[in-house]
Motif scaffolding. Structure first.
Motif, PDB file in Angstrom:
ATOM      1  N   GLN A 132      23.798 -68.333 -25.642  1.00 15.59           N
ATOM      2  CA  GLN A 132      22.680 -67.603 -25.877  1.00 15.59           C
ATOM      3  C   GLN A 132      21.307 -68.253 -25.502  1.00 15.59           C
ATOM      4  N   ARG A 133      21.288 -69.463 -25.356  1.00 18.97           N
ATOM      5  CA  ARG A 133      20.169 -70.289 -24.825  1.00 18.97           C
ATOM      6  C   ARG A 133      20.202 -70.088 -23.321  1.00 18.97           C
ATOM      7  N   THR A 134      21.377 -69.974 -22.767  1.00 23.38           N
ATOM      8  CA  THR A 134      21.520 -69.754 -21.187  1.00 23.38           C
ATOM      9  C   THR A 134      21.126 -68.282 -20.837  1.00 23.38           C
ATOM     10  N   ASN A 135      21.549 -67.480 -21.674  1.00 18.07           N
ATOM     11  CA  ASN A 135      21.292 -65.810 -21.690  1.00 18.07           C
ATOM     12  C   ASN A 135      19.660 -65.646 -21.396  1.00 18.07           C
ATOM     13  N   ILE A 136      19.070 -66.380 -22.488  1.00 20.38           N
ATOM     14  CA  ILE A 136      17.827 -65.964 -22.626  1.00 20.38           C
ATOM     15  C   ILE A 136      17.091 -66.791 -21.695  1.00 20.38           C
ATOM     16  N   ALA A 137      17.378 -68.019 -20.882  1.00 14.72           N
ATOM     17  CA  ALA A 137      16.961 -68.604 -19.924  1.00 14.72           C
ATOM     18  C   ALA A 137      16.988 -68.015 -18.494  1.00 14.72           C
ATOM     19  N   LYS A 138      18.337 -67.225 -18.382  1.00 14.43           N
ATOM     20  CA  LYS A 138      18.298 -66.288 -17.165  1.00 14.43           C
ATOM     21  C   LYS A 138      17.581 -65.191 -17.113  1.00 14.43           C
ATOM     22  N   LYS A 139      17.366 -64.434 -18.492  1.00 16.44           N
ATOM     23  CA  LYS A 139      16.664 -63.351 -18.368  1.00 16.44           C
ATOM     24  C   LYS A 139      14.974 -63.752 -18.239  1.00 16.44           C
ATOM     25  N   LEU A 140      14.784 -65.078 -18.719  1.00 21.72           N
ATOM     26  CA  LEU A 140      13.249 -65.320 -18.596  1.00 21.72           C
ATOM     27  C   LEU A 140      13.262 -65.598 -16.994  1.00 21.72           C
ATOM     28  N   ASP A 141      13.971 -66.002 -16.183  1.00 17.55           N
ATOM     29  CA  ASP A 141      14.007 -66.323 -14.592  1.00 17.55           C
ATOM     30  C   ASP A 141      13.829 -64.878 -14.029  1.00 17.55           C
ATOM     31  N   ASP A 142      14.267 -63.851 -14.686  1.00 14.65           N
ATOM     32  CA  ASP A 142      13.951 -62.504 -13.938  1.00 14.65           C
ATOM     33  C   ASP A 142      12.690 -61.828 -14.414  1.00 14.65           C
ATOM     34  N   PHE A 143      12.390 -62.314 -15.472  1.00 19.18           N
ATOM     35  CA  PHE A 143      11.067 -61.435 -16.380  1.00 19.18           C
ATOM     36  C   PHE A 143       9.710 -61.882 -15.726  1.00 19.18           C
ATOM     37  N   THR A 144       8.900 -60.976 -15.828  1.00 16.84           N
ATOM     38  CA  THR A 144       7.478 -61.304 -15.484  1.00 16.84           C
ATOM     39  C   THR A 144       6.543 -60.622 -16.469  1.00 16.84           C
ATOM     40  N   LEU A 145       5.553 -61.071 -16.811  1.00 21.98           N
ATOM     41  CA  LEU A 145       4.306 -60.573 -17.658  1.00 21.98           C
ATOM     42  C   LEU A 145       3.102 -60.530 -17.149  1.00 21.98           C
ATOM     43  N   ARG A 146       2.544 -59.300 -16.925  1.00 22.70           N
ATOM     44  CA  ARG A 146       1.187 -59.535 -16.072  1.00 22.70           C
ATOM     45  C   ARG A 146       0.001 -58.795 -16.868  1.00 22.70           C
ATOM     46  N   LEU A 147      -0.995 -59.443 -17.459  1.00 17.91           N
ATOM     47  CA  LEU A 147      -2.036 -58.675 -18.026  1.00 17.91           C
ATOM     48  C   LEU A 147      -3.236 -58.486 -17.076  1.00 17.91           C
ATOM     49  N   VAL A 148      -3.729 -57.396 -17.081  1.00 13.26           N
ATOM     50  CA  VAL A 148      -4.695 -57.107 -16.098  1.00 13.26           C
ATOM     51  C   VAL A 148      -6.090 -56.689 -16.857  1.00 13.26           C
ATOM     52  N   LEU A 149      -7.254 -57.481 -16.618  1.00 15.63           N
ATOM     53  CA  LEU A 149      -8.332 -57.170 -17.268  1.00 15.63           C
ATOM     54  C   LEU A 149      -9.211 -56.090 -16.466  1.00 15.63           C
ATOM     55  N   THR A 150      -9.568 -55.146 -17.125  1.00 17.84           N
ATOM     56  CA  THR A 150     -10.233 -54.068 -16.372  1.00 17.84           C
ATOM     57  C   THR A 150     -11.727 -53.792 -16.827  1.00 17.84           C
ATOM     58  N   ALA A 151     -12.647 -53.174 -16.168  1.00 17.46           N
ATOM     59  CA  ALA A 151     -14.074 -53.319 -16.415  1.00 17.46           C
ATOM     60  C   ALA A 151     -14.153 -52.036 -16.996  1.00 17.46           C
ATOM     61  N   HIS A 152     -13.447 -51.456 -17.972  1.00 12.20           N
ATOM     62  CA  HIS A 152     -13.827 -50.110 -18.623  1.00 12.20           C
ATOM     63  C   HIS A 152     -14.915 -50.317 -19.706  1.00 12.20           C
ATOM     64  N   PRO A 153     -15.890 -49.534 -19.861  1.00  6.05           N
ATOM     65  CA  PRO A 153     -17.251 -49.673 -20.497  1.00  6.05           C
ATOM     66  C   PRO A 153     -16.957 -49.681 -21.842  1.00  6.05           C
ATOM     67  N   THR A 154     -16.162 -50.653 -22.467  1.00 10.03           N
ATOM     68  CA  THR A 154     -15.927 -50.626 -24.018  1.00 10.03           C
ATOM     69  C   THR A 154     -15.901 -51.960 -24.555  1.00 10.03           C
TER      70      THR A 154
END
Length: 860
Positions: A132-154
């Protein structure tokens, strides 16, 4: 659903940690440095109670305000009444900040309502077995998370207020009464709003506060935790965690964003990340005082300090900094028993994560502008570009055949139109930014209102005509599909691109990764809540199938706003419920409005929310819930409901009173005077407002100020009722209990409705012109509420989430006086002939908007 015991524990904790402490510290406002603050503090509870009681009687805002002053302060004139209202606003704005800070300070005790979505949960699963640890590590190697801060007026709080909130949260964690008192005094003296509209650079400075004070620590902390627990590839091409940035780069409909502002923001982000590095270096310097590292430390200090504080000609020095840090690390391991290696590792990690750029500066422009630029260049250099006469009149298939991708060195003439010059200058600037800050600094160009493959291919031509080479085109081109119609045709557009020889080759050079942006805001404004969510779901299924057909690695970039009406709500549940038909190994989303401060306002809350997103992506990939794969029958049911609500929403939009109602009873016309954004509230300068020109954010904000969250529910009740009348109710109940996608959509809808309060506008039922229109809106609200309660088996909205429900109820109670005052001022404006009073009423409306939105946390 969490156990009843757990819910009662959370409710008890919420009452003790938040409600009781808010009542206690609220008394400190009596000492705020305002004129007649004690009188205001004594009077406000009476005013709040009066608003609540009289709103229940469905009295008009004018009747509520006038009866209050007649009863409690009978001896003051109208001008002094208005002065009192402004003082109420000052007081309430700061009560909202205090409530926010108390809730955030109690986060570790009450905030984790869903422990299954945390990093701890992921680690527990990893401990089950080595496989299970190996499976999670393998998925993490393919996974990406990008948060994009935008200038919306609130994002209304300026950096100075955010700094106070941060310190206030820390003081509240230990109930440090003296510090809390001093900070509330500071808060009382600190302005909450700008006297003039911010520039795009000002917006960048404001949002960069979160990069520097929150994400710099939160992102590296998560990365460290994951690397400590799993053997991750630290030299992978696509980083696991990345930040994006729109202020200064997003020029879609914002004439204030120019190539100069883009250049300034890129330089500013570079400077801020090096200043963050320099603060860390000073810690490093105090610890690493051993022989053998002196020359490396001198080199490192010069590299970091010069880039943080001098005006030298910048270049991408990240590789040089990393080489120096690795040399220091090696010396510590070899000669000094690895002492303080972790401190070096921490800085290495941050430089790997943020480079010389801090966050990728995305460029965005509308396809209609890009088409004009393309036509302009071809007219001026027809022979060299190879574009034939009459090209723009060809159909799409013929256009794709005619595009030549010739290299042309075209420099924009001085007399060119502003948008044409800005587009061409920005394309050249992107290359320069990549040279100084690194490729990731500015490598994404988003084409909004993208309708056909030629929109992207013509943009590529513009790059090849502006200093870029085919082999060195280090840019990712991203279509943004927004309207219901564009979402329907999105898969066909992408197939045209995947099969186009030039684009296919370009994509191969970019790692065969295609990012597609999908816009919730405009699709909701276009088609209503149910249709927008269903259209995006269907588009994702079709786009995933198309990408898999051609062996393309697909990333969806979700333009999710704060409220459910713009794709907000329980974000991690949204991603956890995608099912195997939808590509989900790359999560990218916009963070904007109050969502920035409410969900990412402290390192603790930012880490928690990011961990939930990572967990959602990993666990849904490893253990897909078969119920999240909608079967044919379930898709038919949702499609029928979406169609039904779509018809109803279109009828509402086309109602002759629709726009006039918004203009007359909401602050819509005054939003452009609220100095919170460099972006206009609508897309053209015509005096007459047209719905299609109105920005989705202004549209949703106006309804939320009315306390009628129409974009978040309208048509849902009618659609559900039709299912019940046609004998499909048991199937719908089964769908709700089994489908994570449908449940999340319904639960987010109930959240929107919980922030509605038709009492405020109930007086309109008797209005000769708008009475029937108001009643139509109210009837649909009541029907939707009844249907949702029956569907969820509840007696109140959000029954399953009692702490969140109570938090919303308290916030709504705090700001009810603001809502009443806003509608009172709008009523006065309708009859006012006095120019000076008109200005005062306008100001009163504008000032109430801030507090209402801030309290709502995801209203706009």
């Amino acid at each position: 659903m969490p156990s009843t015991l757990k819910l009662s524990q959370r409710e008890t904790a919420f009452n003790n940690e938040v409600v009781t402490r808010f009542e206690l510290y609220n008394s400190l406002f009596q000492t705020l440095p305002f004129y007649q603050v004690k009188d205001t503090g004594i009077l406000l509870p009476f005013f709040s109670s009066h608003c609540e009681k009289e709103a229940n009687k469905q009295l008009s805002p004018s009747e509520i305000i006038e009866s209050f002053f007649k009863k409690y302060v009978p001896d003051i004139d109208h001008r002094e009444q208005i002065n009192r209202m402004f003082r109420f606003i000052q007081y309430i704005e700061r009560q909202v900040v205090l409530f926010d800070a108390i809730e955030d300070s109690s986060f570790s005790k009450i905030g984790r309502e869903d422990e299954t979505g945390t990093m701890q949960s992921l680690l527990q699963q990893a401990s089950v077995s080595e496989q299970q640890r190996t499976n999670i590590a393998k998925k993490l190697d393919d996974f990406t998370l990008r948060l994009v801060l935008t200038a919306h007026p609130t994002q209304f709080y300026p950096g100075s207020v955010l700094g106070i909130m941060t310190d206030l949260i820390e003081a509240l964690k230990t109930n440090d009464i003296n510090t809390i008192d001093v900070l509330l005094q500071q808060l009382g003296k600190t302005p909450f709003f700008n006297k003039k509209s911010p520039t795009p650079f000002d917006e960048a400075v404001s949002l960069a506060w979160f990069l520097e004070n929150i994400f710099y620590h939160a992102v590296s902390g998560i990365q460290t935790k994951l690397e400590d627990e799993f053997e991750l590839d630290t030299h992978r091409v696509n980083q696991l965690l990345e930040m994006g940035f729109w202020p200064g780069g997003d020029r879609d409909g914002n004439p204030n964003v120019t190539a100069d502002s883009t250049k300034s923001v890129a330089a500013f982000l570079r400077q801020r990340v090096f200043r963050a590095y320099y603060r860390d270096f000073r810690v490093l310097k105090r610890r690493i005082t051993f022989r053998g590292v002196e020359k490396f430390m001198v080199t490192l200090e010069k590299l970091v300090y010069d880039n943080a504080y001098s005006k030298q000609d910048p270049k991408n020095v990240a590789p040089e900094i990393l080489d120096t840090l690795y040399a220091i690390r090696q010396t510590l391991i070899a000669d000094h028993d690895s002492l303080f290696v972790k401190v070096v590792d921490d800085l290495i990690k941050k430089v790997r994560l943020f480079g010389c750029y801090f966050a990728t500066l995305d460029i965005r422009q509308d396809s209609r502008v890009l088409r004009k630029v393309f036509n302009y260049v071809t007219e001026h250099r027809k022979a060299e570009t190879g574009i034939i006469d009459g090209y723009e009149k060809l159909d799409e298939a013929e256009k794709l055949e005619q595009l030549t991708f010739n290299k042309v060195d075209f420099h924009c003439p001085a007399d060119a139109d502003f948008l044409i010059a800005d587009t061409l200058n920005t394309i050249r600037l992107m290359k320069q930014i990549q040279h100084t800050n690194g490729e990731k600094a500015c490598q994404r160009f988003i084409i909004s209102n993208c309708q056909q493959a030629s929109d992207i291919l013509q943009l590529i031509d513009l790059f090849l005509w502006s200093g870029w080479d085919k082999d060195g085109l280090t840019v990712d081109f991203m279509p943004l599909f927004e309207t219901v119609n564009d979402l329907t045709h999105a898969a066909g557009v992408m197939e045209s691109l995947y099969t186009h020889p030039f684009y296919k080759e370009h994509l191969k050079k970019r790692g065969n990764l295609q990012t597609i942006m999908l816009g919730f805001s405009d699709s909701t404004k276009d088609g209503g809540y149910l249709m927008a969510n269903w259209s995006i779901y269907k588009a994702k299924v079709e786009l995933t199938s198309m990408a898999r057909k051609y062996g393309i690695d697909l990333a969806f970039f979700d333009g999710r706003g704060g409220p459910p009406a713009r794709g907000g709500g329980k974000t991690h549940r949204f991603y956890a419920s995608m099912g195997t038909e939808i590509e989900n190994q790359h999560i990218q989303l916009t963070i904007q409005g109050q969502t920035v401060s409410s969900q990412y306002g402290s390192v603790e809350t930012a880490r928690f929310n990011m961990e939930q997103l990572i967990n959602a992506g990993i666990i849904s990939a490893l253990h897909p819930n078969r119920n999240d794969l909608l079967d044919t029958r379930h898709k038919e049911l949702i499609a029928k409901m979406a169609d039904e609500s779509y018809k109803m929403f279109l009828d509402l939009r086309q109602h002759p009173l629709f726009v006039e109602y918004l203009e007359k009873f909401s602050p819509l016309k005054l939003l452009s005077h609220i100095n919170i954004s460099s972006r206009p509230t609508k897309r053209n300068t015509d005096a007459q407002l047209k719905l299609e020109d109105l920005r989705a954010i202004s549209f949703v904000t106006s309804w939320s100020q009315l306390k009628q969250s129409i974009p978040g529910f309208y048509g849902v009740g009618t659609a559900l009722n039709k299912m019940k009348d046609s004998g499909h109710w048991e199937e719908i109940k089964d769908l709700y209990s089994r489908s994570g996608f449908f449940k999340t959509m319904v639960d987010n809808c109930t959240m929107s409705m919980s922030k509605s309060d038709f009492r405020v506008t109930a007086y309109l039922e008797k209005d000769k012109k708008f009475g029937a229109f108001w009643k139509m809106l109210k009837d649909e609200f009541e029907l939707t509420k009844a249907m949702l309660l029956e569907l969820t088996g509840s007696t109140v909205l959000m029954q399953e989430y009692p702490v969140e429900r109570k938090s919303i109820a308290i916030r709504e109670k705090i700001v009810l006086p603001l809502v009443i005052m806003q509608h009172y001022a709008l009523q006065c404006l309708n009859d006012c002939q006095d120019e000076e009073l008109t200005k005062i009423y306008n100001k009163l409306v504008i000032r109430t908007v801030y507090g209402i939105v801030n309290a709502g946390r995801n209203l706009a």
